[in-house]
Design an enzyme around this catalytic site. Structure first.
Site, short mmCIF file in Angstrom:
data_model
loop_
_atom_site.label_atom_id
_atom_site.label_comp_id
_atom_site.label_asym_id
_atom_site.label_seq_id
_atom_site.Cartn_x
_atom_site.Cartn_y
_atom_site.Cartn_z
N ASP A 80 -1.74 4.93 -5.94
CA ASP A 80 -2.05 4.16 -4.73
C ASP A 80 -2.13 2.68 -5.05
OD1 ASP A 80 -2.95 3.15 -2.35
OD2 ASP A 80 -4.86 4.21 -2.34
N ASP A 117 0.82 -1.21 0.00
CA ASP A 117 0.00 0.00 0.00
C ASP A 117 0.86 1.26 0.00
OD1 ASP A 117 -2.07 1.76 0.15
OD2 ASP A 117 -2.58 1.34 2.24
#
Length: 454
Positions: free
Chosen positions: A310, A113
């Site tokens: 992201d 992440d």
């Protein structure tokens, strides 16, 4: 996953980490001691000779050196670390890495992440609420991060620290998809293999999450690997210890898998990479700044799109204005083509079916145009060919992997997710404060300079 740092609710936090540990040990009918306390106790009981005591202290110092005080002299040539990835955009919905943590080390599956900093594992502290996970819960050591530690301060809300106990660092993070983790910050050993053949055991901070809520699309993983720009991220911690440069890169294969790397990886040609500066207006995320929506090489007049990259997001999100314009242009191009919208397929909000089920993106890409985001900082374009925004569902339909971010609480933020980063090397160079991307073969792992076991 894009996160928000929440103000801790004292009613939800533990009394103290030590108290919860005592409760867990008492339930097992045992009394737990830290390693240091045990050494002191043995020394007092046994009345050891000075020589024996010196031996024990020397062994203790050596262990501490290898696990938390690795000297820079040991690190010469330790250039990078490469990790194989598993997973895919569809149907799994995530890419994960296997990390070994603790001593003795145990494997854990973590969602990679770049949209958040904190690395955390579902943790037996004991666990109040944990979700389905592939491995037994992580059992923490008593090596707590104290409240005054800068790592702790970086995880607290901007209105000030909220530690209930100065001896520990409580955290609570909530992700844009509705998931959250509540816990306490600890340190533990992360055994790592470097591409130059070195194997080191740095001591790094991670979250011991004892209260989790799943997001809209829960993933059966052990936790999150935070790769963001903050000082608490694993790459930042490794860099602060002098182990690697503060550079993160990933290569997500459209066929599943790929690789992740930390440090100065020499597997890409920097001259072929499209570099753009990180935004100074959005310091929390990897952002190339403001973009303009370009469709089929023509301006849509949709500008000032604040964008982040992201890897914790499976799909790409655009704000309502850009999303509606994109839908209009796609549907206009498909007019008269042998494709029709099908509300029967619930895989994603918008899917198209053909005369017969599609087997791959190659069956439909000729019907769809390439669009791009052109960034105002230097004119670099991040292109979205059909394979960077379509998936073929299990029903054989082509579904749009671009979603309306405004509808899910992202406001005007635009998020480039995994679907649009496939089959590219994406590099986040925190040393030079630039982001880069280039086409790449993500099915082949970079070759290490020396052979070692992953």
């Amino acid at each position: 996953m894009v996160i928000t740092i929440k103000k801790l609710n004292p009613e939800k936090t533990m009394q103290t980490f030590q108290e919860s540990q005592r409760e867990r040990q008492m339930e097992k009918g045992k009394v737990g001691f830290s390693v240091m306390a045990l050494l002191v106790l043995l020394s007092l009981i046994l009345g050891s000779s000075a020589a024996t005591s010196d031996d024990r202290q020397q062994r203790w110092r050596k262990a501490m050196l290898s696990e938390e005080m690795t000297s820079s002299m040991m690190l010469n040539g330790a250039e990078s670390i490469v990790f194989p990835l598993h997973g895919n955009v569809y149907p799994a919905g995530y890419y994960n890495v296997t990390l070994n943590i603790g001593k003795p080390s145990k494997p854990y599956f973590l969602d990679i992440d770049t949209g958040s900093d904190l690395t955390w594992l579902q943790c037996d502290a004991p666990c109040r609420q944990c979700t389905e996970a592939p491995h037994p819960l992580y059992k923490p050591s008593n090596n707590l991060v104290v409240c005054k530690d800068p790592l702790c301060a970086s995880l607290q809300p901007p209105d000030g620290r909220q530690c209930e106990d100065p001896k520990q660092c409580d955290y609570e993070v909530e992700y844009a998809d509705g998931g959250s983790s509540l816990g306490v910050l600890v340190k533990d050993v992360f055994p790592l293999n470097f591409t130059n053949g070195k194997r080191l055991n740095p001591l790094l901070a991670l979250g011991c999450g004892y209260d989790q809520l799943p997001g809209r699309s829960p993933h059966p993983l052990d936790g999150i690997l935070g790769l963001g720009r903050g000082i608490s991220s694993i790459p930042s911690q490794l860099s602060s210890q002098g182990l690697v440069q503060n550079i993160v890169g990933h290569c997500l294969s459209g066929r599943g898998g790929g690789f992740l790397f930390f440090g100065n990886q020499d597997t890409y040609d920097s001259s072929r990479v499209a570099w753009t500066p990180m935004s100074r207006d959005l310091l929390k995320y990897y952002s190339p700044g403001l973009g303009e929506l370009i469709f089929d090489e023509k301006s849509t007049e949709i500008r000032n799109l604040l964008t982040v990259l992201d890897s914790g997001s499976s799909f790409t999100y655009m704000n309502s204005q850009a999303y509606q314009e994109l839908l209009f242009l796609l549907k206009k191009e498909l007019s008269g083509k042998p494709l029709g919208e099908t509300p029967d397929d619930q895989t994603l909000p918008l899917c198209w079916k053909g005369k017969k089920p599609f087997k791959s993106i190659h069956d439909v890409k000729k019907f769809f145009k390439t669009f791009a985001l052109s960034f105002t900082s230097n004119g670099r374009k991040f292109e979205f060919p059909p394979e960077a925004y379509l998936i073929i569902s299990s029903e054989g339909n082509a579904c749009l992997g671009i979603l309306n971010g405004t509808e899910v609480g992202l406001g005007d933020l635009n998020v480039i997710g995994d679907i649009s980063m496939q089959d590219r090397m994406v590099i986040y160079n925190n040393e030079k404060q630039v982001i880069g991307w280039a086409p790449a073969n993500c099915d082949r792992l970079p070759k290490p300079k020396r052979k070692f076991i992953w």
